[in-house]
Each structure stands twice: as structure tokens, then as C-alpha cells.
Design a protein around this motif. Structure first.
Motif, PDB file in Angstrom:
ATOM      1  N   UNK A  47       0.837  -1.204   0.000  1.00  0.00           N
ATOM      2  CA  UNK A  47       0.000   0.000   0.000  1.00  0.00           C
ATOM      3  C   UNK A  47       0.871   1.253   0.000  1.00  0.00           C
ATOM      4  N   UNK A  48       0.400   2.259  -0.724  1.00  0.00           N
ATOM      5  CA  UNK A  48       1.050   3.562  -0.737  1.00  0.00           C
ATOM      6  C   UNK A  48       0.055   4.630  -0.328  1.00  0.00           C
ATOM      7  N   UNK A  49       0.507   5.606   0.453  1.00  0.00           N
ATOM      8  CA  UNK A  49      -0.383   6.615   1.024  1.00  0.00           C
ATOM      9  C   UNK A  49       0.001   8.017   0.550  1.00  0.00           C
ATOM     10  N   UNK A  50      -0.951   8.910   0.657  1.00  0.00           N
ATOM     11  CA  UNK A  50      -0.706  10.341   0.439  1.00  0.00           C
ATOM     12  C   UNK A  50      -1.868  11.101   1.058  1.00  0.00           C
ATOM     13  N   UNK A  51      -1.634  12.357   1.373  1.00  0.00           N
ATOM     14  CA  UNK A  51      -2.709  13.212   1.868  1.00  0.00           C
ATOM     15  C   UNK A  51      -2.346  14.661   1.607  1.00  0.00           C
ATOM     16  N   UNK A  52      -3.375  15.514   1.578  1.00  0.00           N
ATOM     17  CA  UNK A  52      -3.160  16.931   1.359  1.00  0.00           C
ATOM     18  C   UNK A  52      -4.292  17.734   1.960  1.00  0.00           C
ATOM     19  N   UNK A  53      -4.069  19.028   2.089  1.00  0.00           N
ATOM     20  CA  UNK A  53      -5.104  19.923   2.599  1.00  0.00           C
ATOM     21  C   UNK A  53      -6.219  20.079   1.566  1.00  0.00           C
ATOM     22  N   UNK A  54      -7.440  20.150   2.061  1.00  0.00           N
ATOM     23  CA  UNK A  54      -8.603  20.369   1.211  1.00  0.00           C
ATOM     24  C   UNK A  54      -8.586  21.767   0.585  1.00  0.00           C
ATOM     25  N   UNK A  55      -8.225  22.795   1.356  1.00  0.00           N
ATOM     26  CA  UNK A  55      -8.102  24.183   0.901  1.00  0.00           C
ATOM     27  C   UNK A  55      -9.371  24.730   0.254  1.00  0.00           C
ATOM     28  N   UNK A  56     -10.532  24.200   0.637  1.00  0.00           N
ATOM     29  CA  UNK A  56     -11.773  24.691   0.066  1.00  0.00           C
ATOM     30  C   UNK A  56     -12.060  24.205  -1.336  1.00  0.00           C
ATOM     31  N   UNK A  57     -11.220  23.329  -1.853  1.00  0.00           N
ATOM     32  CA  UNK A  57     -11.416  22.760  -3.182  1.00  0.00           C
ATOM     33  C   UNK A  57     -12.275  21.500  -3.103  1.00  0.00           C
ATOM     34  N   UNK A  58     -12.882  21.081  -4.219  1.00  0.00           N
ATOM     35  CA  UNK A  58     -13.538  19.771  -4.251  1.00  0.00           C
ATOM     36  C   UNK A  58     -12.474  18.678  -4.409  1.00  0.00           C
ATOM     37  N   UNK A  59     -11.537  18.652  -3.453  1.00  0.00           N
ATOM     38  CA  UNK A  59     -10.362  17.799  -3.618  1.00  0.00           C
ATOM     39  C   UNK A  59     -10.710  16.314  -3.572  1.00  0.00           C
ATOM     40  N   UNK A  60     -11.738  15.957  -2.816  1.00  0.00           N
ATOM     41  CA  UNK A  60     -12.149  14.553  -2.781  1.00  0.00           C
ATOM     42  C   UNK A  60     -12.505  14.067  -4.185  1.00  0.00           C
ATOM     43  N   UNK A  61     -13.304  14.831  -4.901  1.00  0.00           N
ATOM     44  CA  UNK A  61     -13.706  14.457  -6.256  1.00  0.00           C
ATOM     45  C   UNK A  61     -12.507  14.480  -7.213  1.00  0.00           C
ATOM     46  N   UNK A  62     -11.614  15.452  -7.027  1.00  0.00           N
ATOM     47  CA  UNK A  62     -10.445  15.565  -7.900  1.00  0.00           C
ATOM     48  C   UNK A  62      -9.528  14.361  -7.730  1.00  0.00           C
ATOM     49  N   UNK A  63      -9.252  13.988  -6.486  1.00  0.00           N
ATOM     50  CA  UNK A  63      -8.375  12.842  -6.233  1.00  0.00           C
ATOM     51  C   UNK A  63      -9.032  11.549  -6.709  1.00  0.00           C
TER      52      UNK A  63
END
Length: 368
Positions: A47-63
Motif C-alpha cells: 500500500x502507498x499513502x498520500x494526503x493533502x489539505x482540502x483548501x476549500x477545493x472539491x479535492x475529494x472528487x479531484x483525487x
């Protein structure tokens, strides 16, 4: 072969993690942090992981969309995927880059684990210590700045970054002078203005404050698109300027070089580890140093493998302003103000996935 491992599963989560106690940044009261986290699984189960700040973006949908484009491809395809997953036309790239960033980091994390190496060793370790620069600025007053600065200096930190208000010069002057007066002569500080100004003339009074207090740098006086303004400002001040943490790609980073002395790289925002390696090469070629933007357990690997990185920035866990740190399986190792190179395989971003489940507001599981 190792690089023939393919991505068989992607799990994307939107996480809202409350702070143990609210913090204040300027007039903003922060009670929680929102992140998007990604876990990729390879055909061999790694498994490989990553995370980032949402920053008010629709980041869930983008990722989620970016991860869908990665499914079925192999570790060998990292560089190609970072280009093709941005989309066939320029229009979506400014948005998709943050999704690609997390996918690329997760692949490098997975490859490092398959190889049985920490990421810095995979990249080519040059050193086993690198300076850590803690951030202060939450709930600032002159007294708080002096107290926190003294405490960090006593722990062996050699550089401190202070987030300033950028709107009230009198207030910022009092805070900056309080910090400068509290620090011993061998401890420096830099200032972060968070895009406070649009014109060079607006920024100049704060530049003079930075000059008179011998600040190490002034970060983000203008937005990334204002690099021409930064270039003008750079010609009118002696304090080194920092830009780059929200660059869209290496091309925009190249523009920013004209307006800065120190580049800020963020693998989680601008294209992943592949982007960061290109940014380091660009910085070296242009005679600039680099301070990566937060996410210290990830970006430290760049510092251990590349001496263009002069120090690593971190929001220390005791501040409580970056609560996802509590869920990292391998937190930072600090000795006398220096980060110590980790020996655990991976990129330093493995999360306690099970414990984060209770903070998950959205989840998507994608399979091949």
C-alpha cells in the motif's frame, strides 16, 4: 519485477479532524482541519499513502478522478501517468494537478516499500541530518511571539518562521520586534505574509521591517500569479523573498524564480515527487535554495537526498494545528533542532487508516 506491480485498488477519503483546542490565525478562528487522504494498493498487496489539505477545493472528487485514471497501471508508469492523468486538454490541469500530486506521492511511497527503502535512500541519500524550521503565528501577540521563540531556541532550533498578519503594520512591527529581541544571536527567523499584498509599494513597509530586524526571508508577499510584482519588489529590498508553494507546474515555478531567492516546493499541491525532483533541479540550475512547504515527514526525504534543500518546515505537533500528524505511523525524529533520517521503508506518509475512519465524511473505493 518490482516496477511491474500494478495499481489494483484506490481508496479516497475526505477527513474532517477537529483540533484539540481552537487556534487563531489573524482574524480566523480554526477549529478543524479538512484533508483528503489516498491509499493505493498494488497487485502484490503493498500500500502507498498520500494526503493533502482540502483548501476549500472539491479535492475529494479531484483525487477520486485522478486515482481512477491510475488504476491498472504500474509503478513503471509513474512519470507518464503524472502527465496523462492531468487530462487531454489544458483546461482541467490547474485543478487536476492536486489529484495527480497525491497519486504520484502514493506511488513513490509504495515503490519505496516494495524496494524496502526509505524514500531518501531510493533517491540517493546525501546526509542523515537536515535543519528543521518550526512555524509559529497562531494566536500571535508580542508576548506569545517572545515566549514561543525563546522556547524553540532553547530546544535547539536555529530558524523559526513567523506567520504575520500583513494588514496591520503597527501590530506586525510589535510582534516581529518582540520575537527578534527574544531570540539569541545564533537563531534566525523568517516571515510569512500569506499573499497579503498586490503591489510592490504595499509590501515595502513590511520589507523594511524585515530588513531592520535582520529577517532571513519574507515569504509569499504576493500570490503566485504576481511573480512580476515579486520581481519588482525583489529589486527594491535586500530581504530574500520566497515563492512557489502553490505553483501549478515547473513552468510556473520557472516564472517565479525571477521574483524570489528561495523556492518553496510542495509535492502535495503541484505534481508529486516527480514534480519536486524537477523543481530541485531547476533551483540548482538557477542558483536558488529550496524550503519545502509543510508535510515534513514527506518533504524531509528531499532534504536528505538533495543539498539544495536548506531546511525543512514543520508545524510542530504540540501546536495542535495540523492534527493529521497524530495518525502518522512514523512521525518526525528530531534531535537538537535537526531532523534525523528515517530508516522505515516508504515516503513517511503511512497513515493509521483504521483510526481515521471515524473522521471520514466521504469515501470512495475504486477497483480494477
Amino acid at each position: 519485477m518490482i516496477l511491474d506491480n500494478a495499481i489494483s485498488r484506490a481508496e479516497v477519503r475526505r477527513l474532517v479532524i477537529p483540533l484539540q483546542a481552537p487556534v487563531h490565525l489573524g482574524s480566523a478562528r480554526i477549529t478543524e482541519r479538512t484533508y483528503v487522504a489516498l491509499r493505493l494498493t498494488l497487485t502484490d498487496g503493498t500500500t502507498g499513502y498520500a494526503y493533502g489539505y482540502d483548501r476549500g477545493l472539491p479535492l475529494f472528487e479531484i483525487v477520486s478522478e485522478a486515482a481512477r485514471r491510475y488504476l491498472g497501471n504500474t509503478l513503471r508508469d509513474k512519470k507518464k501517468l503524472a502527465l496523462t492523468a492531468l487530462g487531454p486538454t489544458p483546461a482541467p490541469r490547474a485543478t487536476m494537478v492536486r489529484g495527480v500530486s497525491l497519486c504520484d506521492i502514493a506511488l513513490w511511497d509504495a515503490q519505496s516499500k516494495v524496494e524496502g527503502l526509505p524514500l531518501h535512500a531510493l533517491l540517493g541519500t546525501l546526509r542523515d541530518r537536515v535543519e528543521l524550521m518550526p512555524v509559529i503565528g497562531y494566536g500571535m501577540t508580542p508576548d506569545v511571539a517572545a515566549r514561543e521563540g525563546e522556547a524553540l531556541a532553547a530546544k535547539g532550533f536555529r530558524t523559526i518562521k513567523l506567520m504575520i498578519d500583513g494588514r496591520d503594520l503597527s501590530f506586525d512591527t510589535a510582534v516581529v520586534h518582540a520575537l527578534a529581541d527574544a531570540l539569541p544571536s545564533n537563531v534566525r527567523f523568517g516571515l510569512d505574509a500569506h499573499w497579503s499584498w498586490c503591489r510592490a509599494a504595499e509590501a515595502l513597509p513590511w520589507c523594511r521591517l524585515a530588513e531592520e530586524t535582520n529577517a532571513l526571508f519574507l515569504e509569499d508577499p504576493v500570490a503566485p500569479t504576481g511573480w512580476r510584482v515579486a520581481a519588482e519588489l525583489r529589486s527594491r529590498t535586500s530581504v530574500p523573498l520566497c515563492l512557489g508553494e502553490d505553483a501549478l507546474d515547473v513552468a510556473s515555478l520557472r516564472d517565479m524564480i525571477e521574483g524570489c531567492d528561495i523556492l518553496r516546493l510542495d509535492a502535495a499541491a503541484s505534481g508529486g515527487i516527480g514534480y519536486a525532483l524537477e523543481g530541485l533541479a531547476l533551483a540548482r540550475g538557477q542558483g536558488r535554495s529550496v524550503i519545502p512547504h509543510v508535510f515534513a515527514t514527506l518533504h524531509q526525504h528531499l532534504g536528505f537526498a538533495n543539498d539544495t534543500v536548506e531546511r525543512i518546515e514543520a508545524i510542530l505537533p504540540e501546536l495542535g494545528a495540523d492534527p493529521i500528524d497524530a495518525f502518522l505511523m512514523h512521525p518526525m525524529q528530531i534531535e537538537d533542532g535537526m531532523l534525523v533520517a528515517p530508516i522505515n521503508p516508504g515516503a513517511g506518509v503511512t497513515l493509521d487508516w483504521h483510526s481515521l475512519e471515524r473522521f471520514t465524511t466521504h469515501q470512495e473505493v475504486l477497483t480494477r
